[in-house]
Design an enzyme around this catalytic site. Structure first.
Site, PDB file in Angstrom:
ATOM      1  N   ASP A  49      84.658  12.760  25.740  1.00  0.00           N
ATOM      2  CA  ASP A  49      85.960  12.117  25.642  1.00  0.00           C
ATOM      3  C   ASP A  49      86.255  11.385  26.939  1.00  0.00           C
ATOM      4  O   ASP A  49      85.568  11.566  27.956  1.00  0.00           O
ATOM      5  CB  ASP A  49      87.068  13.135  25.323  1.00  0.00           C
ATOM      6  CG  ASP A  49      86.978  14.380  26.184  1.00  0.00           C
ATOM      7  OD1 ASP A  49      86.726  14.238  27.398  1.00  0.00           O
ATOM      8  OD2 ASP A  49      87.150  15.479  25.653  1.00  0.00           O
ATOM      9  N   ASP A  51      89.374  10.329  29.585  1.00  0.00           N
ATOM     10  CA  ASP A  51      90.746  10.545  30.033  1.00  0.00           C
ATOM     11  C   ASP A  51      91.156   9.440  30.997  1.00  0.00           C
ATOM     12  O   ASP A  51      90.370   9.031  31.860  1.00  0.00           O
ATOM     13  CB  ASP A  51      90.884  11.905  30.727  1.00  0.00           C
ATOM     14  CG  ASP A  51      90.626  13.061  29.772  1.00  0.00           C
ATOM     15  OD1 ASP A  51      90.832  12.878  28.557  1.00  0.00           O
ATOM     16  OD2 ASP A  51      90.218  14.139  30.243  1.00  0.00           O
ATOM     17  N   ASP A 137      91.269  19.963  40.072  1.00  0.00           N
ATOM     18  CA  ASP A 137      90.736  21.303  40.327  1.00  0.00           C
ATOM     19  C   ASP A 137      89.420  21.292  41.101  1.00  0.00           C
ATOM     20  O   ASP A 137      89.327  21.869  42.189  1.00  0.00           O
ATOM     21  CB  ASP A 137      90.591  22.085  39.013  1.00  0.00           C
ATOM     22  CG  ASP A 137      89.881  21.300  37.918  1.00  0.00           C
ATOM     23  OD1 ASP A 137      89.343  20.214  38.203  1.00  0.00           O
ATOM     24  OD2 ASP A 137      89.857  21.788  36.767  1.00  0.00           O
TER      25      ASP A 137
END
Length: 439
Positions: A49, A51, A137
């Site tokens: 995917d 983003d 992160d």
């Protein structure tokens, strides 16, 4: 990094993601591909995917796209829907600022907040791309690709982490894990998926902070476990999670059975995960119900035996009650949707029914809608435990593929063997018929 330095081409990027970025840029906003898709392209993988991040707010994004829906409570996101493909668009996140004693609201009007353990419970704080990068992160997820000038911004030496094959958290690991304990699961998932090692300072706090996963909503943990175990590397992921005491937090009822590396319970779970990996890698269908049925089978079996001993229940009732109790307890930690828990029960019940093959029962079981799942489960148990269980599984292997005449022969042989095992049946003595003359 310029296009010549990173080598990312627009041919590597979803056409729909490009459309989203072009429209945002055309409306005067910044937009970038970010995170896993950039990392995967740089590593030679095909992203699953794409983003996008931007300085447009969720409401501004929605105003640009009729096919947009806003989701999320902790942090608002925009989903741009193109048929089956969804491009997720997030606004740059900013830092939380403490409120000064003379102020009643934070300086940047942040609407983020943390609980007593330091976990973020609301995170709608908007900022710049630099702040957004600092909020990422892992270092290799803080890389941003711009379609406007074809450059990659690498804010945390993510490319160096890729070259060193290291999963490394940005910032202080303990603080970042407290903000979102799911990062511990993500560290393991990335390490296995990308064939990397978890960098030492990132790995050290995991065991001591693993219990923080109890604060995560069960529905979110269900989604995370699907990513962990249905990735095509489920067995390897499971073993690394066990190494870091994470299985104990997600499946507390299973944990006691896994103390011995060579136990039948451990071997059974590994066997099912290995089979699941093989199916996924061969592009065959899998269902979470089968996996969860395997992870909770031995807790159900043990609880059923305990109920029979302590409460004097018959085997059928004890098993049904045990199934309900184990699922109910598990859903306190990981939510299992009813569409899967119902199938789990069917698989478990078939383990009780498959040994009963006499008469028409065998043919009736073949027509059960979940026969194949129940049989596969029995076969996995038999291949792990051996003995009578394996013989039973092999019998069903032959029976389901045999022709009608052969099936009847197998049932007759089974009946003869059963009679021989019990000894020849005794002939019933006829009671003498009374005659009128005897009265």
């Amino acid at each position: 990094m310029t296009r010549g330095e990173h080598g990312i081409s627009r041919e590597d990027i979803s056409a729909n993601a490009l459309k989203v970025m072009y429209r945002l840029n055309g409306a005067g906003f910044e937009s970038y591909l970010v995170g896993g898709c950039v990392r995967d392209i740089l590593m030679g993988y095909e992203p699953k995917d794409f983003d996008v991040v931007t300085n447009a707010t969720p409401e501004q994004i929605k105003g640009l796209f009729r096919n947009c829906r806003l989701i999320g409570r902790r942090f608002r996101l925009a989903h741009i829907v193109f048929g089956r493909e969804i491009i997720e668009v997030a606004t740059f996140r900013g830092h939380h600022q403490e409120t000064d004693e003379s102020e009643t609201v934070p300086k940047n009007k942040a609407t983020g907040s943390q609980d007593a353990q330091g976990q973020l419970v609301r995170d709608n704080v908007f900022g710049s791309i630099e702040e957004d990068a600092e909020r990422r992160d892992f270092t290799f997820n803080a890389m941003y690709y711009s379609v406007a000038d074809f450059t990659v911004k690498d804010f945390a030496n993510g490319l160096a982490a890729i070259e060193k094959r290291e999963v490394a958290l940005m910032g202080d690991p303990e603080t970042r894990y407290r903000e979102d304990p799911v990062r511990m699961l993500r560290a393991v998932r990335f390490a296995v998926k990308l064939s990397m090692r978890i960098e030492t300072s990132t790995a050290v706090p995991i065991k001591s902070l693993a219990s923080l996963l109890q604060n995560i909503p069960p529905a979110r943990l269900f989604e995370e476990t699907l990513k962990l175990f249905l990735s095509g590397k489920g067995e390897e992921t499971f073993l690394m999670m066990r190494e870091y005491d994470l299985i104990d937090q997600l499946f507390p009822q299973l944990a006691p059975f896994l103390k011995d590396e060579n136990s039948k319970e451990m071997q059974f779970v590994r066997h099912v995960l290995a089979n699941t990996d093989e199916r996924i890698n061969n592009e065959q269908r899998v269902t979470p119900a089968f996996l969860y049925a395997a992870l909770l089978w031995y807790p159900v079996e043990e609880q059923s035996q305990r109920l029979q001993l302590e409460s004097g229940l018959n085997a059928h009732d004890a098993f049904n009650i045990a199934s309900s109790e184990v699922i109910a307890k598990q859903t306190q930690r990981i939510m299992i949707p009813k569409r899967f828990s119902t199938v789990m029960r069917d698989i478990w019940i078939l383990q009780q029914r498959l040994p009963k093959r006499f008469g028409r029962r065998a043919f009736q079981l073949l027509t059960h809608p979940k026969f194949r799942a129940g049989y596969d489960f029995l076969l996995a148990r038999g291949q792990t435990e051996g003995g009578d269980l394996l013989e039973l599984a092999q019998w069903w292997t032959h029976f389901q593929h045999a022709e009608s005449g052969k099936q009847k022969g197998m049932l007759n042989a089974l009946k003869r063997a059963d009679s021989a095992g019990k000894g020849a049946p005794r002939k019933r003595k006829r009671r003498p018929v009374k005659r009128d003359s005897d009265a």
